[in-house]
Motif scaffolding. Structure first.
Motif, PDB file in Angstrom:
ATOM      1  N   VAL A   4       4.328   5.972  -1.086  1.00 46.07           N
ATOM      2  CA  VAL A   4       3.058   5.283  -1.312  1.00 46.07           C
ATOM      3  C   VAL A   4       2.438   5.654  -2.653  1.00 46.07           C
ATOM      4  O   VAL A   4       2.121   4.785  -3.473  1.00 46.07           O
ATOM      5  CB  VAL A   4       2.067   5.554  -0.158  1.00 46.07           C
ATOM      6  CG1 VAL A   4       0.688   4.976  -0.474  1.00 46.07           C
ATOM      7  CG2 VAL A   4       2.606   4.979   1.146  1.00 46.07           C
ATOM      8  N   PHE A   5       2.232   6.938  -2.880  1.00 41.45           N
ATOM      9  CA  PHE A   5       1.509   7.352  -4.079  1.00 41.45           C
ATOM     10  C   PHE A   5       2.365   7.311  -5.342  1.00 41.45           C
ATOM     11  O   PHE A   5       1.954   6.740  -6.355  1.00 41.45           O
ATOM     12  CB  PHE A   5       0.902   8.749  -3.891  1.00 41.45           C
ATOM     13  CG  PHE A   5      -0.094   8.833  -2.781  1.00 41.45           C
ATOM     14  CD1 PHE A   5      -1.161   7.957  -2.711  1.00 41.45           C
ATOM     15  CD2 PHE A   5       0.028   9.786  -1.782  1.00 41.45           C
ATOM     16  CE1 PHE A   5      -2.085   8.017  -1.677  1.00 41.45           C
ATOM     17  CE2 PHE A   5      -0.895   9.865  -0.746  1.00 41.45           C
ATOM     18  CZ  PHE A   5      -1.946   8.979  -0.698  1.00 41.45           C
ATOM     19  N   VAL A   6       3.542   7.933  -5.302  1.00 40.39           N
ATOM     20  CA  VAL A   6       4.353   8.074  -6.509  1.00 40.39           C
ATOM     21  C   VAL A   6       5.066   6.770  -6.868  1.00 40.39           C
ATOM     22  O   VAL A   6       4.982   6.311  -8.009  1.00 40.39           O
ATOM     23  CB  VAL A   6       5.357   9.240  -6.358  1.00 40.39           C
ATOM     24  CG1 VAL A   6       6.243   9.352  -7.589  1.00 40.39           C
ATOM     25  CG2 VAL A   6       4.606  10.552  -6.109  1.00 40.39           C
ATOM     26  N   ILE A   7       5.736   6.153  -5.905  1.00 41.20           N
ATOM     27  CA  ILE A   7       6.509   4.948  -6.214  1.00 41.20           C
ATOM     28  C   ILE A   7       5.614   3.706  -6.259  1.00 41.20           C
ATOM     29  O   ILE A   7       5.561   3.002  -7.259  1.00 41.20           O
ATOM     30  CB  ILE A   7       7.671   4.768  -5.214  1.00 41.20           C
ATOM     31  CG1 ILE A   7       8.653   5.927  -5.373  1.00 41.20           C
ATOM     32  CG2 ILE A   7       8.364   3.423  -5.416  1.00 41.20           C
ATOM     33  CD1 ILE A   7       9.713   6.029  -4.297  1.00 41.20           C
ATOM     34  N   GLU A   8       4.881   3.446  -5.182  1.00 39.99           N
ATOM     35  CA  GLU A   8       4.071   2.232  -5.111  1.00 39.99           C
ATOM     36  C   GLU A   8       2.891   2.249  -6.080  1.00 39.99           C
ATOM     37  O   GLU A   8       2.644   1.277  -6.787  1.00 39.99           O
ATOM     38  CB  GLU A   8       3.577   2.055  -3.672  1.00 39.99           C
ATOM     39  CG  GLU A   8       2.786   0.802  -3.419  1.00 39.99           C
ATOM     40  CD  GLU A   8       2.308   0.707  -1.972  1.00 39.99           C
ATOM     41  OE1 GLU A   8       1.229   0.130  -1.773  1.00 39.99           O
ATOM     42  OE2 GLU A   8       2.990   1.219  -1.052  1.00 39.99           O
ATOM     43  N   GLN A   9       2.137   3.354  -6.100  1.00 43.07           N
ATOM     44  CA  GLN A   9       0.925   3.408  -6.919  1.00 43.07           C
ATOM     45  C   GLN A   9       1.127   4.096  -8.269  1.00 43.07           C
ATOM     46  O   GLN A   9       0.206   4.185  -9.059  1.00 43.07           O
ATOM     47  CB  GLN A   9      -0.198   4.085  -6.137  1.00 43.07           C
ATOM     48  CG  GLN A   9      -0.545   3.319  -4.876  1.00 43.07           C
ATOM     49  CD  GLN A   9      -1.662   3.973  -4.079  1.00 43.07           C
ATOM     50  OE1 GLN A   9      -2.099   5.090  -4.355  1.00 43.07           O
ATOM     51  NE2 GLN A   9      -2.120   3.263  -3.059  1.00 43.07           N
ATOM     52  N   ALA A  69      -1.998   8.000   3.796  1.00 44.97           N
ATOM     53  CA  ALA A  69      -1.006   7.045   3.303  1.00 44.97           C
ATOM     54  C   ALA A  69      -0.242   6.458   4.477  1.00 44.97           C
ATOM     55  O   ALA A  69       0.145   7.178   5.400  1.00 44.97           O
ATOM     56  CB  ALA A  69      -0.038   7.742   2.342  1.00 44.97           C
ATOM     57  N   VAL A  70      -0.028   5.151   4.420  1.00 45.32           N
ATOM     58  CA  VAL A  70       0.741   4.439   5.443  1.00 45.32           C
ATOM     59  C   VAL A  70       1.744   3.561   4.709  1.00 45.32           C
ATOM     60  O   VAL A  70       1.383   2.873   3.741  1.00 45.32           O
ATOM     61  CB  VAL A  70      -0.176   3.575   6.341  1.00 45.32           C
ATOM     62  CG1 VAL A  70       0.632   2.764   7.339  1.00 45.32           C
ATOM     63  CG2 VAL A  70      -1.194   4.465   7.064  1.00 45.32           C
ATOM     64  N   LEU A  71       2.995   3.579   5.164  1.00 38.31           N
ATOM     65  CA  LEU A  71       4.010   2.733   4.543  1.00 38.31           C
ATOM     66  C   LEU A  71       3.584   1.265   4.610  1.00 38.31           C
ATOM     67  O   LEU A  71       2.982   0.825   5.599  1.00 38.31           O
ATOM     68  CB  LEU A  71       5.359   2.918   5.231  1.00 38.31           C
ATOM     69  CG  LEU A  71       6.022   4.293   5.085  1.00 38.31           C
ATOM     70  CD1 LEU A  71       7.346   4.318   5.837  1.00 38.31           C
ATOM     71  CD2 LEU A  71       6.233   4.659   3.619  1.00 38.31           C
TER      72      LEU A  71
END
Length: 148
Positions: free
Chosen positions: A27-32, A75-77
């Motif tokens: 969530v944080f590193v890849i998505e955001q 964080a939620v997938l």
């Protein structure tokens, strides 16, 4: 519509670090695109962590309660958003804060999540600011008057 099957479990940071990282890095590193060095911090080992797992025990969401009386790293997938996972995680963390006797709990909400937290009784405080390059709003919940 069939309700998605998941449950919230308490996890031990040292033992379950890999499970927490699956969610937070996705969530944080890849998505955001939050830098890994910012996502990981020295507080983790001092926090109370909860994990949402699906029917096959795969991690799908997480959150933590810090010693500074804050909720963080919620964080939620993506595939599980809008299915009650965030509410269940938040509810468990609020329950822990209340059990600990805390009069209030705060968090740093991403601006797009302000409505989610407001729906659960959190009130905005101060100005919007950037954290890890993402607009955030500090919010708090008075636990002395909040019946969850």
């Amino acid at each position: 519509m069939i309700q998605a099957a998941f449950r919230i479990i308490e996890v031990d940071y040292a033992k379950d670090l890999a499970l927490l990282r699956i969610i937070r890095e996705a969530v944080f590193v890849i998505e955001q695109q939050v830098p890994l060095a910012i996502e990981r911090d020295e507080l983790d080992s001092k926090c109370r962590h909860v994990l949402a797992v699906d029917a096959e025990e795969r991690p799908i969401g997480t959150g933590r309660l810090t010693p500074m009386r804050t909720i963080g790293r919620m964080a939620v997938l993506a595939d599980w958003r809008g299915k009650g996972v965030g509410e269940a995680l938040l509810g468990r963390l609020i329950a822990h804060a209340r059990t600990a006797g805390w009069p209030s709990v705060s968090l740093h909400a991403q601006v797009e999540a302000i409505g989610f937290y407001r729906k659960h009784g959190f009130l905005a405080e101060g100005d919007i600011y950037a954290e890890a390059g993402i607009p955030h709003q500090t919010m708090s919940l008075d636990l002395t008057n909040h019946g969850n």
